[in-house]
Design a protein around this motif. Structure first.
Motif, PDB file in Angstrom:
ATOM      1  N   ALA A  63      61.877 -41.833 -35.689  1.00  0.00           N
ATOM      2  CA  ALA A  63      61.616 -42.691 -36.857  1.00  0.00           C
ATOM      3  C   ALA A  63      61.292 -41.841 -38.073  1.00  0.00           C
ATOM      4  O   ALA A  63      61.793 -42.094 -39.177  1.00  0.00           O
ATOM      5  N   VAL A  64      60.480 -40.823 -37.879  1.00  0.00           N
ATOM      6  CA  VAL A  64      60.108 -39.947 -38.999  1.00  0.00           C
ATOM      7  C   VAL A  64      61.303 -39.103 -39.438  1.00  0.00           C
ATOM      8  O   VAL A  64      61.602 -39.002 -40.632  1.00  0.00           O
ATOM      9  N   ALA A  65      62.003 -38.493 -38.490  1.00  0.00           N
ATOM     10  CA  ALA A  65      63.102 -37.587 -38.815  1.00  0.00           C
ATOM     11  C   ALA A  65      64.266 -38.304 -39.500  1.00  0.00           C
ATOM     12  O   ALA A  65      64.875 -37.761 -40.418  1.00  0.00           O
ATOM     13  N   GLN A  66      64.573 -39.518 -39.058  1.00  0.00           N
ATOM     14  CA  GLN A  66      65.716 -40.242 -39.625  1.00  0.00           C
ATOM     15  C   GLN A  66      65.315 -41.231 -40.709  1.00  0.00           C
ATOM     16  O   GLN A  66      66.162 -41.926 -41.266  1.00  0.00           O
ATOM     17  N   ARG A  67      64.012 -41.340 -40.976  1.00  0.00           N
ATOM     18  CA  ARG A  67      63.472 -42.261 -41.986  1.00  0.00           C
ATOM     19  C   ARG A  67      63.972 -43.678 -41.769  1.00  0.00           C
ATOM     20  O   ARG A  67      64.399 -44.365 -42.693  1.00  0.00           O
ATOM     21  N   ARG A  68      63.903 -44.110 -40.518  1.00  0.00           N
ATOM     22  CA  ARG A  68      64.348 -45.444 -40.144  1.00  0.00           C
ATOM     23  C   ARG A  68      63.350 -46.038 -39.165  1.00  0.00           C
ATOM     24  O   ARG A  68      62.629 -45.344 -38.474  1.00  0.00           O
ATOM     25  N   GLN A  69      63.343 -47.349 -39.075  1.00  0.00           N
ATOM     26  CA  GLN A  69      62.513 -48.035 -38.087  1.00  0.00           C
ATOM     27  C   GLN A  69      63.168 -47.870 -36.712  1.00  0.00           C
ATOM     28  O   GLN A  69      64.380 -48.035 -36.571  1.00  0.00           O
ATOM     29  N   VAL A  70      62.349 -47.537 -35.692  1.00  0.00           N
ATOM     30  CA  VAL A  70      62.826 -47.436 -34.316  1.00  0.00           C
ATOM     31  C   VAL A  70      62.079 -48.477 -33.495  1.00  0.00           C
ATOM     32  O   VAL A  70      60.852 -48.501 -33.477  1.00  0.00           O
ATOM     33  N   LEU A 124      57.526 -47.166 -37.530  1.00  0.00           N
ATOM     34  CA  LEU A 124      57.991 -47.253 -38.909  1.00  0.00           C
ATOM     35  C   LEU A 124      58.472 -45.888 -39.390  1.00  0.00           C
ATOM     36  O   LEU A 124      58.146 -44.865 -38.781  1.00  0.00           O
ATOM     37  N   PRO A 125      59.218 -45.824 -40.493  1.00  0.00           N
ATOM     38  CA  PRO A 125      59.693 -44.530 -41.007  1.00  0.00           C
ATOM     39  C   PRO A 125      58.565 -43.543 -41.311  1.00  0.00           C
ATOM     40  O   PRO A 125      58.778 -42.333 -41.285  1.00  0.00           O
TER      41      PRO A 125
END
Length: 155
Positions: A63-70, A124-125
């Motif tokens: 989530a942090v690396a891709q700046r997307r919700q997982v 979350l991102p």
């Protein structure tokens, strides 16, 4: 007559005492070791717990690396990860695992699973989790998996 002199046959074999002591040692080892190999449920439970912990940490870092919700989805005895295709969007595609497997998931062995099916949540991102979670694995009552909402820390 001197024992072991030239022309005399040497004596071979074990004494009765040596054989009895050997049988006792083998019996004690059999009693202590065989039950450990016969019951694999403790090993399976530990492996599933560690796998679940690992997949949750991977979800948070993705989530942090891709700046997307997982999103983390729990089944009866499985954990599956999905990711949002855009920032701020819903989890609409499967998240690939470190080896490229899609979707990245883990399934419990037949002897293990969750004590109670945990509620789904997401990372979350920012890395924070959408909710605090305590996840208990069958056979590991003293080692729950905890997810801290404010930081996303999984332990």
């Amino acid at each position: 007559m001197v024992r072991g002199s030239i022309g005399e046959a040497a004596e071979h074999g074990f004494t009765l005492v040596e054989l009895v002591v050997t049988m006792i040692v083998v019996g004690i080892l059999a009693i202590a070791v065989i039950p450990r190999f016969a019951d694999q449920s403790g090993f399976d439970a530990r492996g599933f717990r560690d796998g679940t912990l690992s997949i949750l940490r991977y979800a948070q870092k993705s989530a942090v690396a891709q700046r997307r919700q997982v999103c983390v989805t729990f089944g009866a005895g499985s954990v599956t990860l999905r990711i949002a295709s855009s920032w701020g969007g819903a989890c609409d595609r499967n998240l690939a695992g470190p080896e490229g497997t899609t979707p990245y998931s883990i399934a419990a062995p037949a002897t293990s699973g969750f004590v109670a099916q945990p509620a789904d949540f997401s990372f979350l991102p920012s890395g924070a989790a959408s909710a605090d979670r305590v996840i208990n694995v069958t056979g590991m009552p003293a080692s729950p998996i905890n997810v801290v909402a404010a930081t996303g820390y999984v332990y």
